[in-house]
Enzyme design. Structure first.
Site, PDB file in Angstrom:
ATOM      1  N   ASP A 237      40.348  30.926  35.348  1.00 27.87           N
ATOM      2  CA  ASP A 237      38.887  31.071  35.960  1.00 27.87           C
ATOM      3  C   ASP A 237      37.833  31.159  34.757  1.00 27.87           C
ATOM      4  O   ASP A 237      37.958  32.281  34.197  1.00 27.87           O
ATOM      5  CB  ASP A 237      38.926  31.927  37.128  1.00 27.87           C
ATOM      6  CG  ASP A 237      39.404  31.411  38.396  1.00 27.87           C
ATOM      7  OD1 ASP A 237      39.468  30.446  38.923  1.00 27.87           O
ATOM      8  OD2 ASP A 237      40.476  32.227  38.644  1.00 27.87           O
TER       9      ASP A 237
ATOM     10  N   ASP B 120      41.949  27.011  46.541  1.00 30.42           N
ATOM     11  CA  ASP B 120      41.798  27.849  45.660  1.00 30.42           C
ATOM     12  C   ASP B 120      40.957  29.072  46.326  1.00 30.42           C
ATOM     13  O   ASP B 120      39.974  28.928  47.001  1.00 30.42           O
ATOM     14  CB  ASP B 120      41.205  27.604  44.464  1.00 30.42           C
ATOM     15  CG  ASP B 120      40.743  28.700  43.572  1.00 30.42           C
ATOM     16  OD1 ASP B 120      41.438  29.832  43.608  1.00 30.42           O
ATOM     17  OD2 ASP B 120      39.956  28.312  42.448  1.00 30.42           O
TER      18      ASP B 120
END
Ligand code: DX5
Ligand code: ZN
Length: 215
Positions: A32, A172
């Site tokens: 991320d 996610d």
């Protein structure tokens, strides 16, 4: 279903713990990236990320939560990831971003926030390799799964079957041994803190796998 653990919420001994994750029976490692603009938080820079993940064995699944998409694509392409996933909400010209990533020989993912509908990304569904359904507001790990993500996953599955699209459906945020049951129509699940908040990664991954296999 493939598993892509997020290493975002690993706090201590990162290098060691990331290496441990790389050894697990998983498919990808989800990285991320946040710029402090598209989302409030900001992750460490490219140099630090490179040092942590450049020698991993598992393919990288890179999720960029940033405004200046092309700049980040230029940098993170150096890691030779499996895919780079950008946010639909972060650009006025998704077509040019899709082409930009594709021209680097990297699979293209498009992520949508919880408030963005599948209809709004309809024009791109034939041109992308992954649709990433955010089941939390992007910006941090450890949040609660937003149930409406399930309808989007199911809708994407129906569209994929009906129109023979090639995209993979990825989810996610907030996935654990319970909420994974709302993601059964997905191809890839990102699991972060449910795994990394413990020290026994294998145990947590096994629980998730057993859950998936029992359905
Ligand atoms: C959130 C990130 C997620 C997050 C997942 O902005 O995109 O990948 O780290 O972590 P959990 O599973 O803790 O929600
Ligand atoms: Zn992510």
């Amino acid at each position: 279903m493939k598993i892509s653990p997020s290493i975002l919420s690993i706090k201590e001994d990162r290098k060691l713990r990331i290496a441990l994750m790389d050894k697990q029976d998983i498919d990808y490692i989800h990285l991320d990236i946040m710029d402090g603009k598209f989302v409030m938080n900001k992750t460490q820079g490219f140099k630090e990320d490179y040092e942590e993940v450049s020698d991993l064995k598992k393919p990288l699944d890179i999720h960029i939560m940033v405004e200046d998409i092309k700049k980040y694509v230029d940098n993170y392409a150096l890691l030779k990831p499996r895919n780079i996933t950008f946010h639909y909400e972060a650009t006025k010209d998704p077509d040019s971003i899709i082409e930009y990533i594709r021209n680097k020989g990297i699979k293209v993912g498009m992520a949508i926030n919880p408030n963005t509908s599948i209809d709004s990304i309809g024009p791109y569904l034939n041109d992308i390799d992954i649709v990433l359904v955010m089941s939390v507001e992007p910006g941090k790990g450890g949040q609660k799964f937003i149930d409406s993500a399930q309808e989007k996953i199911d809708e994407l599955r129906l569209l994929k079957n009906a129109y023979k699209y090639n995209y993979e459906i990825e989810v996610d945020g907030g996935i654990n041994d319970q909420t994974v049951l709302k993601c059964l129509n997905a191809d890839i699940i990102v699991v972060g803190s449910y795994i990394t908040n413990t020290h026994d990664y294998k145990h947590q991954i096994d629980i998730i796998k057993e859950k998936i296999d029992s359905y």
